[in-house]
Design a protein around this motif. Structure first.
Motif, mmCIF file in Angstrom:
data_model
loop_
_atom_site.group_PDB
_atom_site.id
_atom_site.type_symbol
_atom_site.label_atom_id
_atom_site.label_comp_id
_atom_site.label_asym_id
_atom_site.label_seq_id
_atom_site.Cartn_x
_atom_site.Cartn_y
_atom_site.Cartn_z
ATOM 1 N N THR A 42 82.461 1.803 -60.353
ATOM 2 C CA THR A 42 83.348 1.833 -61.602
ATOM 3 C C THR A 42 84.720 0.961 -61.014
ATOM 4 O OG1 THR A 42 82.481 4.085 -61.760
ATOM 5 C CG2 THR A 42 84.887 3.489 -62.543
ATOM 6 N N ALA A 43 85.042 0.120 -61.934
ATOM 7 C CA ALA A 43 86.049 -0.520 -61.653
ATOM 8 C C ALA A 43 87.404 -0.467 -62.929
ATOM 9 C CB ALA A 43 85.806 -2.209 -61.653
ATOM 10 N N TYR A 44 88.725 -0.592 -62.284
ATOM 11 C CA TYR A 44 89.667 -0.645 -63.255
ATOM 12 C C TYR A 44 90.340 -2.135 -63.041
ATOM 13 C CZ TYR A 44 89.777 4.164 -64.505
ATOM 14 O OH TYR A 44 89.512 5.534 -65.053
ATOM 15 N N HIS A 45 90.819 -2.617 -63.971
ATOM 16 C CA HIS A 45 91.550 -3.907 -64.318
ATOM 17 C C HIS A 45 93.009 -3.513 -64.456
ATOM 18 C CE1 HIS A 45 87.782 -6.743 -64.989
ATOM 19 N NE2 HIS A 45 87.589 -5.752 -63.821
ATOM 20 N N VAL A 46 93.748 -3.848 -63.543
ATOM 21 C CA VAL A 46 95.390 -3.534 -63.899
ATOM 22 C C VAL A 46 96.205 -4.482 -63.611
ATOM 23 C CG1 VAL A 46 96.935 -1.744 -62.963
ATOM 24 C CG2 VAL A 46 94.543 -0.985 -62.700
ATOM 25 N N GLY A 47 97.050 -4.895 -64.644
ATOM 26 C CA GLY A 47 97.796 -6.091 -64.317
ATOM 27 C C GLY A 47 98.750 -6.298 -65.425
ATOM 28 N N GLY A 48 99.031 -7.552 -65.698
ATOM 29 C CA GLY A 48 99.620 -8.135 -67.061
ATOM 30 C C GLY A 48 98.588 -8.791 -67.819
ATOM 31 N N GLU A 49 99.118 -9.959 -68.729
ATOM 32 C CA GLU A 49 98.276 -10.635 -69.605
ATOM 33 C C GLU A 49 97.555 -11.679 -69.006
ATOM 34 O OE1 GLU A 49 99.508 -12.321 -73.224
ATOM 35 O OE2 GLU A 49 101.093 -10.783 -73.551
ATOM 36 N N ALA A 50 98.146 -12.324 -67.771
ATOM 37 C CA ALA A 50 97.529 -13.197 -67.195
ATOM 38 C C ALA A 50 96.855 -13.045 -65.882
ATOM 39 C CB ALA A 50 98.602 -14.457 -66.910
ATOM 40 N N SER A 51 97.091 -12.202 -65.352
ATOM 41 C CA SER A 51 96.435 -11.828 -63.987
ATOM 42 C C SER A 51 96.428 -10.124 -63.928
ATOM 43 C CB SER A 51 97.308 -12.433 -62.601
ATOM 44 O OG SER A 51 98.185 -11.800 -62.773
ATOM 45 N N TYR A 52 95.177 -9.908 -62.917
ATOM 46 C CA TYR A 52 95.186 -8.343 -62.530
ATOM 47 C C TYR A 52 94.508 -8.272 -61.239
ATOM 48 C CZ TYR A 52 90.314 -9.326 -64.144
ATOM 49 O OH TYR A 52 89.260 -9.731 -64.171
ATOM 50 N N VAL A 53 94.636 -6.967 -60.864
ATOM 51 C CA VAL A 53 93.818 -6.595 -59.713
ATOM 52 C C VAL A 53 92.666 -5.682 -60.074
ATOM 53 C CG1 VAL A 53 94.148 -5.213 -57.640
ATOM 54 C CG2 VAL A 53 95.945 -6.516 -58.341
ATOM 55 N N ALA A 54 91.715 -6.026 -59.647
ATOM 56 C CA ALA A 54 90.305 -5.254 -60.070
ATOM 57 C C ALA A 54 90.107 -4.204 -58.905
ATOM 58 C CB ALA A 54 89.125 -6.051 -60.458
ATOM 59 N N VAL A 55 90.327 -2.837 -59.038
ATOM 60 C CA VAL A 55 90.187 -2.028 -58.107
ATOM 61 C C VAL A 55 88.640 -1.528 -58.355
ATOM 62 C CG1 VAL A 55 92.505 -1.674 -57.727
ATOM 63 C CG2 VAL A 55 91.563 -0.304 -59.337
ATOM 64 N N TYR A 56 87.743 -1.473 -57.287
ATOM 65 C CA TYR A 56 86.296 -0.977 -57.500
ATOM 66 C C TYR A 56 86.227 -0.020 -56.440
ATOM 67 C CZ TYR A 56 81.550 -1.655 -56.557
ATOM 68 O OH TYR A 56 79.918 -1.431 -56.573
ATOM 69 N N ALA A 57 85.168 0.746 -56.938
ATOM 70 C CA ALA A 57 84.604 1.956 -56.078
ATOM 71 C C ALA A 57 83.190 2.011 -56.196
ATOM 72 C CB ALA A 57 84.998 3.255 -56.526
ATOM 73 N N TYR A 58 82.244 1.922 -55.239
ATOM 74 C CA TYR A 58 81.011 2.353 -55.073
ATOM 75 C C TYR A 58 80.435 3.592 -55.936
ATOM 76 C CZ TYR A 58 80.275 -1.478 -51.948
ATOM 77 O OH TYR A 58 80.198 -2.840 -51.686
ATOM 78 N N PRO A 59 79.308 3.735 -56.450
ATOM 79 C CA PRO A 59 79.248 5.018 -57.146
ATOM 80 C C PRO A 59 78.823 6.300 -56.385
ATOM 81 C CG PRO A 59 77.001 3.741 -57.053
ATOM 82 C CD PRO A 59 78.225 2.825 -56.568
ATOM 83 N N GLU A 60 78.571 6.238 -55.230
ATOM 84 C CA GLU A 60 78.584 7.122 -54.224
ATOM 85 C C GLU A 60 79.399 7.133 -53.023
ATOM 86 O OE1 GLU A 60 76.752 10.135 -54.874
ATOM 87 O OE2 GLU A 60 76.132 9.287 -56.955
ATOM 88 N N PRO A 61 79.900 8.033 -52.299
ATOM 89 C CA PRO A 61 80.655 7.946 -51.045
ATOM 90 C C PRO A 61 79.711 6.942 -50.424
ATOM 91 C CG PRO A 61 80.997 10.039 -51.721
ATOM 92 C CD PRO A 61 79.818 9.508 -52.729
ATOM 93 N N THR A 62 80.310 6.028 -49.344
ATOM 94 C CA THR A 62 79.687 4.977 -48.762
ATOM 95 C C THR A 62 80.197 4.856 -47.401
ATOM 96 O OG1 THR A 62 78.782 2.840 -48.759
ATOM 97 C CG2 THR A 62 80.513 3.464 -49.853
#
Length: 121
Positions: A42-62
């Protein structure tokens, strides 16, 4: 030469929703997108119009470490020209994909840093 700009960085986190919430609170950013991502994660793209940070997690604890850089996203006007320049330097490109709203490919530089090159043109 194609104009290029840093579009995003992608990092692994334990809880992308919580990280996205903190980034919006700390910096006034917005969640631009969230949903299913690579390898069933799962990922969330968080930022402004021109750029962002993609925060990603694997589906299961790893055992995969969190807080690590997954890749750097670079936005270009002409994807084919950018790929030709990268290949001309002896680099192998991979994971080509057409997706809404653009096209992309990946490559690893000589230091092992993965780059995603994207075009919305």
């Amino acid at each position: 030469m194609t104009d290029a700009m840093l579009e995003h960085v992608n990092v692994t986190v334990t809880d992308p929703q919580a990280t996205a919430r903190r980034l919006t609170e700390w910096f006034g950013w917005q969640v631009r997108w969230h949903g299913p991502a690579k390898n069933g994660g799962t990922a969330y793209h968080v930022g402004g119009e021109a750029s962002y940070v993609a925060v990603y997690a694997y589906p299961e604890p790893t055992d995969m470490p969190t807080g690590r850089l997954n890749h750097i996203g670079v936005l270009v006007d002409d994807l084919d020209a950018a790929e030709a320049r990268i290949k001309a330097s002896g680099i192998h490109t991979h994971s080509h994909a057409d997706y809404e709203p653009g096209r992309r490919f990946y490559f690893d530089d000589p230091d092992g840093i993965e780059f995603e090159v994207i075009s919305y043109a």
